[in-house]
Design a protein around this motif. Sequence first.
Motif, PDB file in Angstrom:
ATOM      1  N   ARG A   1       0.856  -1.178   0.000  1.00  0.00           N
ATOM      2  CA  ARG A   1       0.000   0.000   0.000  1.00  0.00           C
ATOM      3  C   ARG A   1       0.901   1.241   0.000  1.00  0.00           C
ATOM      4  O   ARG A   1       1.780   1.377   0.846  1.00  0.00           O
ATOM      5  N   TYR A   2       0.665   2.117  -0.964  1.00  0.00           N
ATOM      6  CA  TYR A   2       1.416   3.363  -1.076  1.00  0.00           C
ATOM      7  C   TYR A   2       0.506   4.486  -0.625  1.00  0.00           C
ATOM      8  O   TYR A   2      -0.630   4.595  -1.081  1.00  0.00           O
ATOM      9  N   GLN A   3       1.028   5.309   0.298  1.00  0.00           N
ATOM     10  CA  GLN A   3       0.207   6.384   0.836  1.00  0.00           C
ATOM     11  C   GLN A   3       1.082   7.586   1.170  1.00  0.00           C
ATOM     12  O   GLN A   3       2.282   7.464   1.399  1.00  0.00           O
ATOM     13  N   GLN A   4       0.435   8.733   1.208  1.00  0.00           N
ATOM     14  CA  GLN A   4       1.115   9.949   1.617  1.00  0.00           C
ATOM     15  C   GLN A   4       1.482   9.829   3.096  1.00  0.00           C
ATOM     16  O   GLN A   4       0.683   9.351   3.894  1.00  0.00           O
ATOM     17  N   ASP A   5       2.691  10.228   3.446  1.00  0.00           N
ATOM     18  CA  ASP A   5       3.120  10.176   4.837  1.00  0.00           C
ATOM     19  C   ASP A   5       2.783  11.506   5.490  1.00  0.00           C
ATOM     20  O   ASP A   5       3.495  12.490   5.339  1.00  0.00           O
ATOM     21  N   MET A   6       1.654  11.547   6.214  1.00  0.00           N
ATOM     22  CA  MET A   6       1.193  12.774   6.858  1.00  0.00           C
ATOM     23  C   MET A   6       1.924  13.048   8.171  1.00  0.00           C
ATOM     24  O   MET A   6       1.748  14.096   8.770  1.00  0.00           O
ATOM     25  N   SER A   7       2.745  12.120   8.620  1.00  0.00           N
ATOM     26  CA  SER A   7       3.525  12.325   9.847  1.00  0.00           C
ATOM     27  C   SER A   7       5.006  12.100   9.549  1.00  0.00           C
ATOM     28  O   SER A   7       5.703  11.397  10.270  1.00  0.00           O
ATOM     29  N   SER A   8       5.484  12.725   8.485  1.00  0.00           N
ATOM     30  CA  SER A   8       6.848  12.494   8.023  1.00  0.00           C
ATOM     31  C   SER A   8       7.915  12.852   9.056  1.00  0.00           C
ATOM     32  O   SER A   8       8.951  12.199   9.134  1.00  0.00           O
ATOM     33  N   TYR A   9       7.665  13.883   9.878  1.00  0.00           N
ATOM     34  CA  TYR A   9       8.652  14.245  10.901  1.00  0.00           C
ATOM     35  C   TYR A   9       8.878  13.088  11.873  1.00  0.00           C
ATOM     36  O   TYR A   9       9.975  12.904  12.387  1.00  0.00           O
ATOM     37  N   SER A  10       7.866  12.275  12.117  1.00  0.00           N
ATOM     38  CA  SER A  10       7.982  11.139  13.031  1.00  0.00           C
ATOM     39  C   SER A  10       8.805  10.006  12.433  1.00  0.00           C
ATOM     40  O   SER A  10       9.215   9.098  13.156  1.00  0.00           O
ATOM     41  N   HIS A  11       9.024  10.050  11.122  1.00  0.00           N
ATOM     42  CA  HIS A  11       9.744   8.974  10.447  1.00  0.00           C
ATOM     43  C   HIS A  11      11.014   9.485   9.768  1.00  0.00           C
ATOM     44  O   HIS A  11      11.429   8.953   8.748  1.00  0.00           O
ATOM     45  N   GLY A  12      11.600  10.538  10.323  1.00  0.00           N
ATOM     46  CA  GLY A  12      12.877  11.029   9.802  1.00  0.00           C
ATOM     47  C   GLY A  12      12.767  12.071   8.711  1.00  0.00           C
ATOM     48  O   GLY A  12      13.779  12.481   8.151  1.00  0.00           O
ATOM     49  N   GLY A  13      11.562  12.501   8.380  1.00  0.00           N
ATOM     50  CA  GLY A  13      11.393  13.514   7.349  1.00  0.00           C
ATOM     51  C   GLY A  13      11.861  14.879   7.817  1.00  0.00           C
ATOM     52  O   GLY A  13      11.959  15.144   9.011  1.00  0.00           O
ATOM     53  N   ASP A  14      12.149  15.754   6.869  1.00  0.00           N
ATOM     54  CA  ASP A  14      12.685  17.072   7.196  1.00  0.00           C
ATOM     55  C   ASP A  14      11.792  18.222   6.735  1.00  0.00           C
ATOM     56  O   ASP A  14      12.221  19.365   6.701  1.00  0.00           O
ATOM     57  N   GLN A  15      10.548  17.898   6.345  1.00  0.00           N
ATOM     58  CA  GLN A  15       9.646  18.936   5.856  1.00  0.00           C
ATOM     59  C   GLN A  15       8.204  18.475   6.003  1.00  0.00           C
ATOM     60  O   GLN A  15       7.935  17.275   6.067  1.00  0.00           O
ATOM     61  N   PRO A  16       7.261  19.427   6.032  1.00  0.00           N
ATOM     62  CA  PRO A  16       5.845  19.046   6.100  1.00  0.00           C
ATOM     63  C   PRO A  16       5.296  18.751   4.704  1.00  0.00           C
ATOM     64  O   PRO A  16       5.166  19.630   3.869  1.00  0.00           O
ATOM     65  N   GLY A  17       5.017  17.504   4.442  1.00  0.00           N
ATOM     66  CA  GLY A  17       4.484  17.091   3.145  1.00  0.00           C
ATOM     67  C   GLY A  17       5.568  16.643   2.189  1.00  0.00           C
ATOM     68  O   GLY A  17       6.762  16.794   2.439  1.00  0.00           O
ATOM     69  N   GLY A  18       5.113  16.037   1.083  1.00  0.00           N
ATOM     70  CA  GLY A  18       6.038  15.625   0.029  1.00  0.00           C
ATOM     71  C   GLY A  18       6.610  14.234   0.169  1.00  0.00           C
ATOM     72  O   GLY A  18       7.490  13.857  -0.591  1.00  0.00           O
ATOM     73  N   TYR A  19       6.130  13.447   1.125  1.00  0.00           N
ATOM     74  CA  TYR A  19       6.665  12.099   1.345  1.00  0.00           C
ATOM     75  C   TYR A  19       5.632  11.027   1.009  1.00  0.00           C
ATOM     76  O   TYR A  19       4.457  11.152   1.343  1.00  0.00           O
TER      77      TYR A  19
END
Length: 126
Positions: A24-42
């Motif tokens: 399942r491919y989905q937008q990551d709405m909590s990217s900061y919790s998973h090492g992301g560095d910005q809001p959105g785009g993951y």
Amino acid sequence: MNTSPQASRAASADVAPVEINGVRYQQDMSSYSHGGDQPGGYLCAIDIATGQRLWTLKVYDVQDHAPSGVDTIGLYFKTMQQVPGRDELEIENESGSRFLIDVVKRTSTPLSKPRANQLPPIKIPQ
């Protein structure tokens, strides 16, 4: 009590996940919790059988407005769909930019630039 206007972001679109070959491919709405560095785009890939997160991909960069003293409000997916007959997704973000995602190679290729005046609206309470 602070009565000055506070800008708030309109809610992003509810983009349904896409399932391809048991993932399942989905937008990551909590990217900061998973090492992301910005809001959105993951984009994240989840094993349907186990629920385990397999990987996360930064689809596009979100411009950081912090140096100018403005909060970065995020830039999220507007649409996401599988390219018929291929292990690829086409994603359009709120600015109108489109991206082709190869889910096997885990790559993002820009297909188009933002359309003029297509940034998400900001609501300012009266």
